[in-house]
Design an enzyme around this catalytic site. Structure first.
Site, short mmCIF file in Angstrom:
data_model
loop_
_atom_site.label_atom_id
_atom_site.label_comp_id
_atom_site.label_asym_id
_atom_site.label_seq_id
_atom_site.Cartn_x
_atom_site.Cartn_y
_atom_site.Cartn_z
CG HIS A 53 41.86 45.42 36.88
ND1 HIS A 53 41.43 44.15 36.59
CD2 HIS A 53 40.75 46.11 37.26
CE1 HIS A 53 40.12 44.07 36.79
NE2 HIS A 53 39.69 45.24 37.20
CE LYS A 68 36.92 49.32 33.13
NZ LYS A 68 36.36 49.20 34.48
CB CYS A 106 39.88 44.22 40.27
SG CYS A 106 38.19 43.68 40.26
CG ASP A 142 44.59 47.45 31.45
OD1 ASP A 142 43.67 48.00 30.82
OD2 ASP A 142 44.42 46.91 32.56
CD GLN A 190 39.63 53.00 34.90
OE1 GLN A 190 39.12 54.12 34.81
NE2 GLN A 190 38.97 51.95 35.35
C1 LIG Z 1 42.81 49.24 34.49
C2 LIG Z 1 41.78 48.18 34.28
N1 LIG Z 1 42.10 47.04 33.64
C3 LIG Z 1 41.23 46.06 33.42
C4 LIG Z 1 39.92 46.18 33.83
C5 LIG Z 1 38.97 45.04 33.54
O1 LIG Z 1 37.94 45.47 32.67
P1 LIG Z 1 36.86 44.42 32.13
O2 LIG Z 1 36.23 43.85 33.35
O3 LIG Z 1 35.93 45.24 31.31
O4 LIG Z 1 37.57 43.39 31.33
C6 LIG Z 1 39.51 47.32 34.49
C7 LIG Z 1 38.12 47.44 34.98
O5 LIG Z 1 37.85 47.88 36.06
C8 LIG Z 1 40.46 48.36 34.72
O6 LIG Z 1 40.12 49.48 35.36
#
Ligand SMILES: Cc1ncc(COP(=O)(O)O)c(C=O)c1O
Length: 406
Positions: free
Chosen positions: A122, A226, A364, A200, A203
């Site tokens: 992401h 999430k 993203c 990270d 998910q």
């Molecule tokens: C794998 C992953 N990392 C990071 C994020 C970013 O999450 P946040 O916008 O809650 O910081 C997301 C959100 O879509 C994600 O799916």
């Protein structure tokens, strides 16, 4: 408790709605999950009966609110099996957690050292490292993925070989391909090469049990919204000795021990990394979400979502013109697809007309889109409340949608 999706759905008030006269089919939980009533109630109750600023107040209301807020830290520690609640830094989101590590641990890395990310990150696990690269001369290396959408472990081995890598920061589950990465193996490889490891978990933590001690990693980040909790809150688990050695990131109230114009000293970890009034109501909501999630149980959720994933792959791949991206052996309930001759936005719009919410775009993850040779995809993602009937509604509607584009 046995897993009962119909009963679970009753806990989520939003799901009983109709959209454009059709029952809501919400297949966008990977972007943000819906909230169970217990989360809504916990936050409302706090505002109605028990709310004040935390940590600094000496009055009853502040003390009770502090206890309620700090219970979130314990809940997070339990969720990831941290050995010490001081290892949980409460942040605003996983993005904030990743930036914290980039801007704090990144500052103890030396120019010439490298950070490895993967080709399925992401943007929030790409851009902070680019900033670090540009500011501090850190090299950014990208571990490729295979055509099946799995991390290329041979390539990772090669990227680690010169022992210049300070940190490997990789997703635990791709938000586009649904791939789970082999976190224990990655950790062993990185540690053998003298590098620290961060995952990270935005998910993954929603779908599988995460045990940071069993994984053996150094940092693990996730986001509350999430995980059926509110927006505006996330967490970073990190080894205590690392947090203690790392420089403070944001400065302000609550993170200090003393302040004079000449010099300030920092509070103990984790507070050193929690400047300013924390997300109090969000913490109360996230604690309720974690309790709810655990009361349903990892096993039931994982089995249900695996069944949905298999069903979705079977149904969607039987539709002519649909291409599912990613064929990893170990994958979960994130299904990205394209439809021949159709833009993903048009597919999502036509699905929406039937009350079906999917996400469309680059998710993203623009560099991953380039790797996959597409500009965008439509993406269906599942939560504990998703049903087989909803997958069928998606597939049946896609069969009709396809007719627009042949
Ligand atoms: C794998 C992953 N990392 C990071 C994020 C970013 O999450 P946040 O916008 O809650 O910081 C997301 C959100 O879509 C994600 O799916």
């Amino acid at each position: 408790m046995s897993f009962d999706v119909a009963k679970i759905r009753q806990d989520f008030p939003i799901l009983s709605q109709t959209i454009r006269g059709k029952p809501l089919v919400f297949l966008d939980s990977g972007a943000s999950a819906q909230k169970p009533r217990v989360v809504i109630d916990a936050m409302r109750n706090a505002m109605e009966t028990q709310y004040a600023n935390v940590h600094r107040g000496l009055h009853w209301m502040s003390e009770r609110t502090t206890e309620a807020y700090e219970a979130c830290r314990d809940a997070i520690a339990g969720l990831v099996n941290a050995s010490d609640r001081a290892e949980i830094v409460i942040t605003g989101s996983v993005t904030n957690s990743l930036n914290l590590v980039a801007h704090s641990y990144g500052r103890v890395m030396k120019p010439g050292q490298a950070v490895i990310i993967s080709a399925m990150e992401h943007h929030s696990n790409i851009v902070p490292w680019q900033m670090l690269r540009d500011e501090r001369g850190i090299e950014l290396r990208v571990c490729p993925i295979t055509d099946a959408g799995e991390l290329d472990l041979n390539a990772l081995e090669t990227l680690l070989a010169d022992r210049k890598v300070g940190l490997v920061s990789i997703t635990h589950m791709s938000n586009v391909l649904g791939t789970y990465t082999p976190v224990e193996r990655i950790t062993q490889m990185a540690h053998a090469a003298g590098a620290r490891v961060m995952f990270d978990g935005a998910q993954a933590i929603v779908h599988r049990k995460v045990d940071v001690q069993a994984i053996g990693c150094d940092f693990y980040a996730f986001t509350g919204h999430k995980l059926y909790g509110p927006t505006g809150i996330g967490a970073l688990w990190a080894r205590r000795e690392l947090l203690e050695a790392m420089p403070a990131f944001l400065g302000g109230g609550d993170m200090i021990s003393s302040v004079t114009y000449e010099k300030s000293t920092w509070a103990q970890v984790p507070h050193k990394f929690e400047a300013g009034t924390p997300p109090i109501l969000e913490g109360i909501g996230l604690k309720a979400a974690i309790d709810y999630f655990l009361s349903i149980g990892h096993e039931g959720i994982a089995a249900h979502e695996q069944d949905l994933t298999n069903h979705a792959i079977a149904r969607l791949s039987a539709i002519e013109g649909i291409r599912i991206l990613g064929r990893a052996q170990d994958r979960g309930g994130v299904i990205s697809f394209t439809l021949d001759n159709a833009h993903a936005h048009d597919v999502a719009t036509l699905l929406d007309r039937q009350g079906i919410a999917v996400r469309a775009g680059h998710h993203c993850a623009e560099p991953l889109m380039h790797r996959l040779g597409v500009e965008s995809t439509a993406r269906a993602t599942f939560g504990m409340y998703t049903t087989r009937e909803e997958i069928d509604a998606l597939a049946d509607t896609l069969i009709r949608v396809r007719e627009f584009f042949v």
